[in-house]
Motif scaffolding. Structure first.
Motif: not given
Length: 155
Positions: A1-2, A16-18, A25-26, A64-65
């Protein structure tokens, strides 16, 4: 997902993967390694960051959150050449110890002082109880919180 997150005032957008955790991510996508990975279970607080101004443990938040939100890491505290008041206080009060917990402690302190600008030592200890120091040097960390709040540090 973007995922698109405003990290320290800059937009970071990546596929990135869900199930990517915000801490990964950071560190891996945004390249900000000041946020440490300690326990992966929210027990140690080394990964504490601010999500829309509230402290969260980024090892249990999905990237994603945080999509579409603002994240502040320890690298984003200072502006310009000067240290953030919390960073200055940790340095001056010798609250840095080995440094592993320091970014999480600082971010938790920023969140605490936003909610309670003049905490007592007991309130500071209670607010930081979700952040562990491997060196067990809590006295100087609490002194740094009190100093950052503008209160006199008792000796």
């Amino acid at each position: 997902m973007r995922v698109s997150i405003e990290v320290n005032g800059k937009t970071v957008e990546q596929e990135v993967p869900d199930r990517t955790l915000l801490v990964h991510y950071l560190r891996d996508t945004a390249g900000l390694t000041g946020t440490n990975i300690g326990c992966d279970t929210t027990s140690c607080g080394a990964c504490t960051v601010l999500l829309d101004g509230e402290s969260v443990k980024s090892c249990t938040v999905l990237a994603a959150q945080a999509d579409g939100h603002e994240v502040t890491t320890v690298e984003g505290l200072a502006s310009g050449d000067g240290l953030h008041p919390v960073q200055r206080a940790f340095r001056e009060q010798h609250g840095l110890q080995c440094g592993f917990c320091t970014p999480g402690m600082m971010m938790a302190t920023v969140s605490l002082l936003k909610e309670n600008p003049k905490p007592t030592r007991d309130e500071a200890r209670a607010a930081l109880e979700g952040n562990l120091c491997r060196c067990t040097g809590y006295h100087n960390i609490v002194s740094a919180v009190i100093d950052a709040s503008g209160q006199e540090v008792a000796r």
